[in-house]
Design a protein around this motif. Structure first.
Motif, PDB file in Angstrom:
ATOM      1  N   ASN A 112     -25.542  -2.114  16.608  1.00  0.00           N
ATOM      2  CA  ASN A 112     -24.941  -2.419  15.315  1.00  0.00           C
ATOM      3  C   ASN A 112     -23.480  -2.848  15.418  1.00  0.00           C
ATOM      4  O   ASN A 112     -22.815  -3.014  14.411  1.00  0.00           O
ATOM      5  CB  ASN A 112     -25.047  -1.230  14.339  1.00  0.00           C
ATOM      6  CG  ASN A 112     -25.102  -1.679  12.881  1.00  0.00           C
ATOM      7  OD1 ASN A 112     -25.845  -2.591  12.548  1.00  0.00           O
ATOM      8  ND2 ASN A 112     -24.337  -1.052  12.022  1.00  0.00           N
TER       9      ASN A 112
ATOM     10  N   PHE B 142     -27.004  -3.116  10.135  1.00  0.00           N
ATOM     11  CA  PHE B 142     -27.148  -2.005   9.195  1.00  0.00           C
ATOM     12  C   PHE B 142     -25.786  -1.654   8.626  1.00  0.00           C
ATOM     13  O   PHE B 142     -24.784  -1.640   9.345  1.00  0.00           O
ATOM     14  CB  PHE B 142     -27.733  -0.799   9.927  1.00  0.00           C
ATOM     15  CG  PHE B 142     -27.864   0.437   9.083  1.00  0.00           C
ATOM     16  CD1 PHE B 142     -28.974   0.649   8.292  1.00  0.00           C
ATOM     17  CD2 PHE B 142     -26.862   1.399   9.074  1.00  0.00           C
ATOM     18  CE1 PHE B 142     -29.106   1.782   7.515  1.00  0.00           C
ATOM     19  CE2 PHE B 142     -26.966   2.543   8.309  1.00  0.00           C
ATOM     20  CZ  PHE B 142     -28.096   2.734   7.516  1.00  0.00           C
ATOM     21  N   GLY B 143     -25.733  -1.365   7.321  1.00  0.00           N
ATOM     22  CA  GLY B 143     -24.467  -0.967   6.730  1.00  0.00           C
ATOM     23  C   GLY B 143     -24.474  -1.144   5.230  1.00  0.00           C
ATOM     24  O   GLY B 143     -25.522  -1.123   4.588  1.00  0.00           O
ATOM     25  N   ASP B 144     -23.273  -1.368   4.687  1.00  0.00           N
ATOM     26  CA  ASP B 144     -23.127  -1.479   3.228  1.00  0.00           C
ATOM     27  C   ASP B 144     -22.984  -2.922   2.758  1.00  0.00           C
ATOM     28  O   ASP B 144     -22.808  -3.166   1.561  1.00  0.00           O
ATOM     29  CB  ASP B 144     -21.936  -0.650   2.755  1.00  0.00           C
ATOM     30  CG  ASP B 144     -20.615  -1.082   3.389  1.00  0.00           C
ATOM     31  OD1 ASP B 144     -20.597  -2.116   4.108  1.00  0.00           O
ATOM     32  OD2 ASP B 144     -19.602  -0.390   3.191  1.00  0.00           O
TER      33      ASP B 144
ATOM     34  N   HIS C 124     -28.896  -9.077   1.433  1.00  0.00           N
ATOM     35  CA  HIS C 124     -29.628  -7.809   1.528  1.00  0.00           C
ATOM     36  C   HIS C 124     -31.080  -8.071   1.915  1.00  0.00           C
ATOM     37  O   HIS C 124     -31.761  -8.918   1.337  1.00  0.00           O
ATOM     38  CB  HIS C 124     -29.576  -7.077   0.186  1.00  0.00           C
ATOM     39  CG  HIS C 124     -30.270  -5.752   0.197  1.00  0.00           C
ATOM     40  ND1 HIS C 124     -31.584  -5.603  -0.206  1.00  0.00           N
ATOM     41  CD2 HIS C 124     -29.852  -4.513   0.586  1.00  0.00           C
ATOM     42  CE1 HIS C 124     -31.935  -4.343  -0.091  1.00  0.00           C
ATOM     43  NE2 HIS C 124     -30.899  -3.655   0.385  1.00  0.00           N
TER      44      HIS C 124
ATOM     45  N   ASP D  35     -33.696  -1.681   2.080  1.00  0.00           N
ATOM     46  CA  ASP D  35     -33.066  -0.369   2.210  1.00  0.00           C
ATOM     47  C   ASP D  35     -33.635   0.355   3.421  1.00  0.00           C
ATOM     48  O   ASP D  35     -34.729   0.027   3.899  1.00  0.00           O
ATOM     49  CB  ASP D  35     -33.286   0.457   0.945  1.00  0.00           C
ATOM     50  CG  ASP D  35     -32.537  -0.105  -0.252  1.00  0.00           C
ATOM     51  OD1 ASP D  35     -31.505  -0.755  -0.047  1.00  0.00           O
ATOM     52  OD2 ASP D  35     -33.003   0.100  -1.386  1.00  0.00           O
TER      53      ASP D  35
ATOM     54  N   ARG E  79     -22.962   8.331  13.462  1.00  0.00           N
ATOM     55  CA  ARG E  79     -22.584   8.422  12.042  1.00  0.00           C
ATOM     56  C   ARG E  79     -22.701   9.891  11.632  1.00  0.00           C
ATOM     57  O   ARG E  79     -23.760  10.377  11.265  1.00  0.00           O
ATOM     58  CB  ARG E  79     -23.512   7.553  11.187  1.00  0.00           C
ATOM     59  CG  ARG E  79     -23.474   6.081  11.534  1.00  0.00           C
ATOM     60  CD  ARG E  79     -24.338   5.285  10.566  1.00  0.00           C
ATOM     61  NE  ARG E  79     -24.427   3.897  10.928  1.00  0.00           N
ATOM     62  CZ  ARG E  79     -25.378   3.378  11.715  1.00  0.00           C
ATOM     63  NH1 ARG E  79     -26.330   4.175  12.186  1.00  0.00           N
ATOM     64  NH2 ARG E  79     -25.396   2.109  12.020  1.00  0.00           N
TER      65      ARG E  79
ATOM     66  N   GLU F 124     -24.579  11.724   8.330  1.00  0.00           N
ATOM     67  CA  GLU F 124     -25.958  11.504   7.914  1.00  0.00           C
ATOM     68  C   GLU F 124     -26.699  12.801   7.610  1.00  0.00           C
ATOM     69  O   GLU F 124     -27.339  12.929   6.554  1.00  0.00           O
ATOM     70  CB  GLU F 124     -26.696  10.705   8.994  1.00  0.00           C
ATOM     71  CG  GLU F 124     -26.215   9.271   9.103  1.00  0.00           C
ATOM     72  CD  GLU F 124     -26.914   8.494  10.193  1.00  0.00           C
ATOM     73  OE1 GLU F 124     -26.898   7.252  10.144  1.00  0.00           O
ATOM     74  OE2 GLU F 124     -27.480   9.125  11.124  1.00  0.00           O
TER      75      GLU F 124
ATOM     76  N   THR G 102     -27.922   5.893   3.488  1.00  0.00           N
ATOM     77  CA  THR G 102     -26.577   5.674   4.055  1.00  0.00           C
ATOM     78  C   THR G 102     -26.289   4.190   4.243  1.00  0.00           C
ATOM     79  O   THR G 102     -25.170   3.828   4.606  1.00  0.00           O
ATOM     80  CB  THR G 102     -26.430   6.389   5.407  1.00  0.00           C
ATOM     81  OG1 THR G 102     -27.385   5.855   6.335  1.00  0.00           O
ATOM     82  CG2 THR G 102     -26.641   7.881   5.254  1.00  0.00           C
ATOM     83  N   GLY G 103     -27.264   3.339   4.030  1.00  0.00           N
ATOM     84  CA  GLY G 103     -27.048   1.914   4.198  1.00  0.00           C
ATOM     85  C   GLY G 103     -28.352   1.142   4.137  1.00  0.00           C
ATOM     86  O   GLY G 103     -29.427   1.714   3.920  1.00  0.00           O
ATOM     87  N   SER G 104     -28.246  -0.155   4.337  1.00  0.00           N
ATOM     88  CA  SER G 104     -29.397  -1.053   4.285  1.00  0.00           C
ATOM     89  C   SER G 104     -29.304  -2.026   5.451  1.00  0.00           C
ATOM     90  O   SER G 104     -28.306  -2.096   6.157  1.00  0.00           O
ATOM     91  CB  SER G 104     -29.407  -1.824   2.956  1.00  0.00           C
ATOM     92  OG  SER G 104     -29.400  -0.952   1.849  1.00  0.00           O
TER      93      SER G 104
ATOM     94  N   TRP H 115     -29.126  -5.979   6.599  1.00  0.00           N
ATOM     95  CA  TRP H 115     -28.572  -7.201   6.035  1.00  0.00           C
ATOM     96  C   TRP H 115     -28.682  -8.347   7.025  1.00  0.00           C
ATOM     97  O   TRP H 115     -28.588  -8.144   8.239  1.00  0.00           O
ATOM     98  CB  TRP H 115     -27.094  -7.016   5.690  1.00  0.00           C
ATOM     99  CG  TRP H 115     -26.810  -5.907   4.733  1.00  0.00           C
ATOM    100  CD1 TRP H 115     -26.756  -4.576   5.018  1.00  0.00           C
ATOM    101  CD2 TRP H 115     -26.537  -6.017   3.333  1.00  0.00           C
ATOM    102  NE1 TRP H 115     -26.467  -3.852   3.881  1.00  0.00           N
ATOM    103  CE2 TRP H 115     -26.324  -4.710   2.831  1.00  0.00           C
ATOM    104  CE3 TRP H 115     -26.435  -7.104   2.457  1.00  0.00           C
ATOM    105  CZ2 TRP H 115     -26.024  -4.463   1.504  1.00  0.00           C
ATOM    106  CZ3 TRP H 115     -26.134  -6.853   1.120  1.00  0.00           C
ATOM    107  CH2 TRP H 115     -25.942  -5.552   0.654  1.00  0.00           C
TER     108      TRP H 115
END
Length: 292
Positions: free
Chosen positions: A132, A147-149, A159, A162, A193, A196, A259-261, A263
């Motif tokens: 990542n 992966f992230g926001d 996007h 999820d 992370r 989590e 915690t994120g999706s 992308w």
């Protein structure tokens, strides 16, 4: 600067020197002397009117101007090299270089790549997996599946899906886990992370425990450790349905934490090529057809 005035040899020498942070190692790569490299870099600095390197007692350090120039040249030389290689082989196809976090590569992308190949045989796809973290310019990435926001500077992010996290473990360990509080008696495997597990326990209505012990930089290794009975891993379960169906691991609780999706990202400065458009459209269509 007019393209006819570009000092191409000096630019090539600078790019090698910047990658190595050394005139000596650049000279070895280019098969010229250290003195010749130094003279070429100095000549380039004179032409541009800027300083590209800080000469330090124990090596080189890029200036801000050097940092700005390096990724542009690295990308340009990489693309020229790839295209020339294809022409030499007499089999021209448009190269598409995609970075992808390993979990998404194994859990979703690879099982479907045969479909993309069949529909777009002219695209020469190059995959680079990572945990990542990557530099899209220096790594030569057209796209980065990550992966992230979705908030990455200078990046367009689309996007994809999820990725809710839930615990997984061996069936033997799962038999001992009747309620979430039972997790206090087993080893909880951690990712880098660190928040989590705390988020998951809050979703379960429990205070987060004090975590210590083994830590992993990838959900793939987390699941492998869990499958070998080391402990309980918290991972995006949708990426590991094959392992669950095969009985290697199980999901003891349906509680999840977000915690994120995932992308699809590209640099805003990177113009979209025909192969990039084909990959983007195919990828989004595949995700659109997923059940649920």
């Amino acid at each position: 600067m007019d393209i006819s005035q570009l000092p191409l040899n000096a630019l090539r020498v600078f790019e090698a020197s910047a990658r190595h942070c050394s005139f000596t190692r650049a000279g070895l790569e280019l098969r010229v002397t250290q003195t010749a490299v130094s003279h070429q870099v100095k000549a380039l600095e004179d032409v541009l009117g800027v300083t590209l390197f800080k000469r330090l007692p124990r090596g080189l350090a890029l200036t801000d101007e050097g940092h700005a120039l390096l990724p542009v040249l690295t990308d340009a030389f990489r693309r020229m090299s790839a295209t020339l290689s294809q022409l030499e082989e007499g089999n021209f196809a448009e190269i598409l270089t995609v970075g992808v976090v390993g979990t998404f590569a194994i859990g979703w992308l690879l099982p479907r790549l045969g479909i993309f190949k069949a529909r777009h045989p002219h695209v020469d796809l190059r995959l680079k997996t990572n945990n990542n973290r990557a530099d899209m310019v220096l790594d030569g990435l057209d796209f980065f599946l990550r992966f992230g926001d979705g908030a990455w500077h200078g990046t367009e992010a689309i996007h994809l899906m999820d990725a809710p996290l839930s615990p997984v473990c061996t069936p033997a360990i799962g038999e001992r886990l009747r309620i979430p509080a039972d997790l206090a008696d087993v080893e909880l495997l951690r990712s880098y992370r660190i928040d989590e597990w705390s988020l998951w326990f809050r979703a379960a209505g429990l205070p987060p425990p004090h975590l210590r012990g083994w830590m992993f930089d990838s959900s793939l290794t987390l699941v492998e450790a869990a499958a070998r009975g080391v402990g309980v891993a918290l991972v995006p379960v949708a990426m590991f349905t094959h392992d669950i169906e095969a009985g290697r691991i199980m999901q003891p609780f349906r509680i999840t934490a977000m915690t994120g999706s995932y992308w699809l990202t590209r640099l805003k400065s990177r113009a979209e090529t025909a192969s990039m458009k084909a990959f983007r459209q195919w990828l989004l269509a595949e995700i659109e057809e997923m059940p649920g």
